[in-house]
Design a protein around this motif. Structure first.
Motif, PDB file in Angstrom:
ATOM      1  N   GLU A 188       0.827  -1.207   0.000  1.00  0.00           N
ATOM      2  CA  GLU A 188       0.000   0.000   0.000  1.00  0.00           C
ATOM      3  C   GLU A 188       0.857   1.251   0.000  1.00  0.00           C
ATOM      4  OE1 GLU A 188      -3.516   2.148   2.628  1.00  0.00           O
ATOM      5  OE2 GLU A 188      -2.769   0.176   3.198  1.00  0.00           O
ATOM      6  N   ALA A 189       1.947   1.238   0.800  1.00  0.00           N
ATOM      7  CA  ALA A 189       2.834   2.397   0.838  1.00  0.00           C
ATOM      8  C   ALA A 189       3.485   2.637  -0.518  1.00  0.00           C
ATOM      9  CB  ALA A 189       3.903   2.202   1.921  1.00  0.00           C
ATOM     10  N   CYS A 190       3.854   1.563  -1.217  1.00  0.00           N
ATOM     11  CA  CYS A 190       4.439   1.723  -2.553  1.00  0.00           C
ATOM     12  C   CYS A 190       3.420   2.303  -3.531  1.00  0.00           C
ATOM     13  CB  CYS A 190       4.946   0.372  -3.051  1.00  0.00           C
ATOM     14  SG  CYS A 190       6.492  -0.173  -2.294  1.00  0.00           S
ATOM     15  N   ARG A 191       2.183   1.844  -3.438  1.00  0.00           N
ATOM     16  CA  ARG A 191       1.150   2.366  -4.341  1.00  0.00           C
ATOM     17  C   ARG A 191       0.879   3.847  -4.063  1.00  0.00           C
ATOM     18  NH1 ARG A 191      -1.391  -1.263  -7.463  1.00  0.00           N
ATOM     19  NH2 ARG A 191      -1.140  -3.481  -7.000  1.00  0.00           N
ATOM     20  N   VAL A 192       0.819   4.210  -2.795  1.00  0.00           N
ATOM     21  CA  VAL A 192       0.626   5.625  -2.450  1.00  0.00           C
ATOM     22  C   VAL A 192       1.817   6.452  -2.929  1.00  0.00           C
ATOM     23  CG1 VAL A 192       0.423   7.242  -0.524  1.00  0.00           C
ATOM     24  CG2 VAL A 192      -0.892   5.126  -0.508  1.00  0.00           C
ATOM     25  N   GLY A 193       3.023   5.906  -2.756  1.00  0.00           N
ATOM     26  CA  GLY A 193       4.210   6.607  -3.229  1.00  0.00           C
ATOM     27  C   GLY A 193       4.227   6.788  -4.735  1.00  0.00           C
ATOM     28  N   LEU A 194       3.804   5.744  -5.470  1.00  0.00           N
ATOM     29  CA  LEU A 194       3.739   5.855  -6.920  1.00  0.00           C
ATOM     30  C   LEU A 194       2.670   6.848  -7.355  1.00  0.00           C
ATOM     31  CD1 LEU A 194       4.145   2.111  -7.947  1.00  0.00           C
ATOM     32  CD2 LEU A 194       5.796   3.969  -8.298  1.00  0.00           C
TER      33      LEU A 194
END
Length: 521
Positions: free
Chosen positions: A118-124
């Motif tokens: 989820e953190a990677c998706r938010v970062g992307l």
């Protein structure tokens, strides 16, 4: 020597007036800085005679876009991971397992802290938008050889495709509707400032509270009567926050629709609570009694008080995490300057917000119990009215927060209405419609941010600028420095020593700290 005011109220009024005057002065300085920067940009454009120069004099367009992408990714990734770690720490502390707080294996293990994807998706999402927006702005300057609002709209709309980093269409729809509410707010403020349009009642002192009440009424009605119209995560949050079990809401829903109540499910629920022998159950009751809604408490007043206190205990860690972690990550320098004050303001803000939510739950349950004391038949509109009355608890929040809360809940109400209209075939079900809406709204948001920033809420304006301006570029060579540039440098130097104590943690947007200065980043 002038006499001091004897009335403490007059003293507090003087302090409030002084704080308001300083706030207005800071806003005026910010607008002046923006005007001078715009003047410098036009002067450079006129001097070059070619396409308008970019704002990153020392970096290439590609390097500037990639740098902003990476730093925005790190910022948003850090916020999401930090919130997850802090919530995990609260969970361990609630179990009185204080020694495990120092055990990294228990605190940040993949088994218990599943936030990496989820953190990677938010970062992307944030990083992809920031990087692509900067790249598109540079490309449009060179292709169109001019700087117009069309550039900002096109760049924001195309960069909005970064929302595809989120794989959940419900989350994309929620974000799109949230931005739609923000664009509508900016458009209305713009029209109002130009005396082109004015809504009746917009001057009301509590107009934001009224909007919040209407949105909450729709959300609570949807939660009780049409829960499938709300996102699953939002359903779970309301369910866990409130004191009423899911089988009871199902029974209320069936009763209001005239369907037979699932007696077996209610009996099993009451049996688990140890109250199965005290309640008479029917397939077609006129109303679900309080003895089923709160079987553990015979007194409605005691039940509502217990519900409010339990809500406070459950939601305080969440509000504290949402207040503290984003501020530390996004405004690291201010936190390093005054860590104790930042922590205290985060605690105070979390207590106030948690008190508001606890009061909301208590009032909502109180209205439902009161209805059962004076009526013998249930109706679905009771829960709409209960949501509207419970929303009056927003008056416990600060005035500046009420409009933010209203615009936060409004997209949920709009999403519920959207689902109901599509389900009844009153609106077409278009695949990926939320992506197109998000892109269009981001184009509008970026236009208002760059050309009419005063129409945007300070919190949103500061947040977007924090991500878009994550790389602090040099203004140019010394040969291009004019008197206006010298004034800007002097103004920044005067503002640096001020801690701006009277400004709110969530609305202040200092941009002095550069993450590139931290070793390893």
């Amino acid at each position: 020597m002038p006499a001091l005011p004897k009335n403490p109220n007059s003293s507090s009024r003087l302090l409030a007036d002084s704080a308001e005057a300083e706030r207005r002065l800071l806003e005026a300085e910010e607008r002046l800085r923006e005007a001078i920067e715009e003047l410098q940009r036009r002067q450079r454009t006129a001097a070059s005679g070619q396409h308008p120069p970019c704002d990153h004099a020392d970096d290439s367009c590609v390097a500037n876009a990639i740098g902003n992408l990476c730093q925005s990714f790190l910022l948003s990734y850090g916020v999401r991971v930090g919130i997850g770690i802090l919530l995990r720490a609260f969970k361990l502390a609630r179990r009185q397992s204080y020694s495990s707080l120092l055990d990294l294996k228990q605190l940040v293990s993949e088994k218990d802290l599943i936030v990496r994807e989820e953190a990677c998706r938010v970062g992307l999402l944030f990083g992809g938008f920031t990087g692509s927006y900067h790249a598109l702005r540079c490309l449009l300057r060179k292709l169109r050889k001019k700087e117009t609002p069309v550039n900002a709209i096109l760049a924001g709309s195309i960069a909005g495709l970064s929302v595809l980093a989120l794989d959940d269409s419900n989350r994309r729809r929620t974000l799109a509707l949230y931005l739609l509410a923000r664009v509508a707010q900016c458009a209305y403020n713009s029209a109002k400032s130009k005396n082109k349009f004015h809504l009746w009642g917009s001057h009301w002192r509590h107009g934001d509270s009224l909007l919040f009440a209407l949105a909450c009424a729709q959300v609570m009605y949807a939660f009780v009567m049409r829960p499938e119209s709300l996102p699953k995560s939002y359903q779970d949050f309301i369910q866990k926050t409130g004191p009423v079990a899911a089988p009871v809401y199902k029974a209320v829903r069936e009763n209001c629709r005239g369907s037979p109540v699932d007696v077996a499910s209610i009996s099993a629920y009451l049996y688990r609570r140890g109250k199965s022998n005290n309640v008479k159950l029917e397939e077609f009751p006129s109303i679900i009694p309080c003895s089923v809604i709160h079987p553990d408490k015979n007194s409605c007043l005691a039940h509502n008080a217990n519900a409010a206190s339990a809500t406070f205990r459950k939601t305080f860690p969440l509000y504290f995490s949402l207040t503290f972690v984003p501020f530390v990550v996004l405004h690291l320098q201010k936190f390093m300057d005054t860590p104790a004050r930042t922590f205290w303001l985060a605690v105070k803000g979390a207590v106030r917000s948690t008190t508001f939510l606890s009061a909301f739950v208590g009032i909502f349950q109180g209205v439902i119990c009161m209805h059962r004391k004076i009526a013998s038949k249930d109706h679905k509109l009771v829960y709409w009215v209960a949501g509207a009355i419970a929303a009056l608890s927003v008056l416990l929040e600060k005035k500046t927060r009420r409009s933010e809360l209203a615009l936060y809940v409004l997209p949920r109400a709009g999403e519920s209405l959207w689902y109901i209209l599509v389900n009844r075939h009153l609106l077409p079900d278009i695949k990926n419609a939320e992506v197109a809406l998000f892109c269009a709204c981001m184009g509008g948001i970026m236009y208002y941010l760059e050309y009419e920033p005063d129409t945007m809420a300070p919190f949103l304006r500061g947040l977007i600028r924090r991500f878009l301006a994550s790389r602090i570029s040099n203004p140019g060579s010394s040969s291009n420095r004019t008197a206006s540039y010298t004034y800007l440098q002097t103004l920044d130097a005067m503002n640096k020593p001020q801690l701006q104590d009277n400004r709110e943690v969530e609305t202040s947007t200092p941009k002095q700290y550069n993450l590139e200065s931290i070793p390893g980043l």
